[in-house]
Design a protein around this motif. Structure first.
Motif, PDB file in Angstrom:
ATOM      1  N   PHE A 154       0.823  -1.204   0.000  1.00 46.16           N
ATOM      2  CA  PHE A 154       0.000   0.000   0.000  1.00 46.16           C
ATOM      3  C   PHE A 154       0.858   1.256   0.000  1.00 46.16           C
ATOM      4  O   PHE A 154       0.569   2.233  -0.696  1.00 46.16           O
ATOM      5  N   LEU A 155       1.926   1.252   0.786  1.00 43.54           N
ATOM      6  CA  LEU A 155       2.810   2.413   0.829  1.00 43.54           C
ATOM      7  C   LEU A 155       3.439   2.682  -0.530  1.00 43.54           C
ATOM      8  O   LEU A 155       3.534   3.824  -0.971  1.00 43.54           O
ATOM      9  N   LYS A 195     -10.023   6.387   5.284  1.00 43.52           N
ATOM     10  CA  LYS A 195      -8.877   6.286   6.207  1.00 43.52           C
ATOM     11  C   LYS A 195      -9.217   5.407   7.413  1.00 43.52           C
ATOM     12  O   LYS A 195      -8.902   5.723   8.554  1.00 43.52           O
ATOM     13  N   SER A 207      -0.041   7.115   4.419  1.00 45.85           N
ATOM     14  CA  SER A 207      -0.185   6.777   2.998  1.00 45.85           C
ATOM     15  C   SER A 207      -1.493   7.318   2.434  1.00 45.85           C
ATOM     16  O   SER A 207      -1.524   7.845   1.315  1.00 45.85           O
ATOM     17  N   CYS A 208      -2.577   7.184   3.198  1.00 42.44           N
ATOM     18  CA  CYS A 208      -3.873   7.713   2.756  1.00 42.44           C
ATOM     19  C   CYS A 208      -3.809   9.223   2.561  1.00 42.44           C
ATOM     20  O   CYS A 208      -4.326   9.749   1.572  1.00 42.44           O
ATOM     21  N   ASP A 267      -1.131  11.021   1.966  1.00 43.66           N
ATOM     22  CA  ASP A 267      -0.268  11.297   0.815  1.00 43.66           C
ATOM     23  C   ASP A 267      -1.023  11.063  -0.491  1.00 43.66           C
ATOM     24  O   ASP A 267      -0.927  11.857  -1.427  1.00 43.66           O
ATOM     25  N   LEU A 268      -1.773   9.979  -0.544  1.00 36.58           N
ATOM     26  CA  LEU A 268      -2.584   9.662  -1.722  1.00 36.58           C
ATOM     27  C   LEU A 268      -3.557  10.796  -2.021  1.00 36.58           C
ATOM     28  O   LEU A 268      -3.645  11.281  -3.155  1.00 36.58           O
ATOM     29  N   LYS A 276       1.343   4.193   9.505  1.00 39.84           N
ATOM     30  CA  LYS A 276       1.833   4.183   8.121  1.00 39.84           C
ATOM     31  C   LYS A 276       0.660   4.231   7.142  1.00 39.84           C
ATOM     32  O   LYS A 276       0.729   4.904   6.112  1.00 39.84           O
ATOM     33  N   PHE A 277      -0.403   3.490   7.457  1.00 38.58           N
ATOM     34  CA  PHE A 277      -1.600   3.470   6.620  1.00 38.58           C
ATOM     35  C   PHE A 277      -2.183   4.887   6.505  1.00 38.58           C
ATOM     36  O   PHE A 277      -2.465   5.359   5.401  1.00 38.58           O
ATOM     37  N   ALA A 289       0.847   4.182  -2.688  1.00 39.06           N
ATOM     38  CA  ALA A 289       0.607   5.581  -2.365  1.00 39.06           C
ATOM     39  C   ALA A 289       1.654   6.492  -3.002  1.00 39.06           C
ATOM     40  O   ALA A 289       1.359   7.630  -3.358  1.00 39.06           O
ATOM     41  N   LEU A 290       2.873   5.984  -3.163  1.00 40.49           N
ATOM     42  CA  LEU A 290       3.915   6.785  -3.814  1.00 40.49           C
ATOM     43  C   LEU A 290       3.583   7.031  -5.278  1.00 40.49           C
ATOM     44  O   LEU A 290       3.967   8.054  -5.841  1.00 40.49           O
TER      45      LEU A 290
END
Length: 139
Positions: A6-7, A46, A70-71, A73-74, A66-67, A10-11
């Motif tokens: 997932f991370l 989220k 990532s959310c 950042d997305l 981290k989740f 997200a990138l």
């Protein structure tokens, strides 16, 4: 493992409009489709507990942080998820590969609304006899 996937996802993704909705899908779809839709909703909302439940993961506080990062950042890069629809199940051996179309909405630096779509793939497989999310990506 799923969180790392997932991370990375997200990138690849690149902020906010309205409430997420799912377009109606064809009847008789694979049971993993419901899990896939629930995972997409959990990412949009989220909701780490929901994500972990449907992905087949065991929740952990560090994974939750981290989740959420990532959310965020997305959403910052692609915008807010507004709508999604199941498109197809790809023919693949040993795994279930589902493809969704997700509508995103964000505002540009000039304040104008930017709407766009991304294809999103979820791959499920059996681990210890149970269906688990093995990976996901933007195509």
């Amino acid at each position: 493992m799923k969180l790392l996937t997932f991370l990375l996802l997200a990138l690849i993704f690149s902020g906010g409009c309205s409430t997420l909705s799912e377009a109606p899908a064809a009847a008789g779809k694979n049971p993993c489709c419901e899990k896939g839709s629930s995972i997409i909703r959990a990412i949009a909302e989220k909701d780490f507990a929901g994500y972990a439940r449907f992905a087949g993961e065991t929740p952990d506080i560090s994974d939750r942080e981290k989740f959420l990062a990532s959310c965020n950042d997305l959403e910052k890069r692609l915008g807010k998820m507004e709508n999604f629809s199941f498109l197809t199940e790809l023919k693949t051996p040993e795994v279930t590969s589902l493809v969704y179309c997700i509508d995103f909405c964000r505002h540009g630096s000039d304040g104008k609304k930017i709407e766009h779509q991304q294809l999103f793939q979820l791959v499920f497989g059996k681990v210890d006899g149970k269906s688990k999310l093995l990976g996901m990506r933007i195509m």
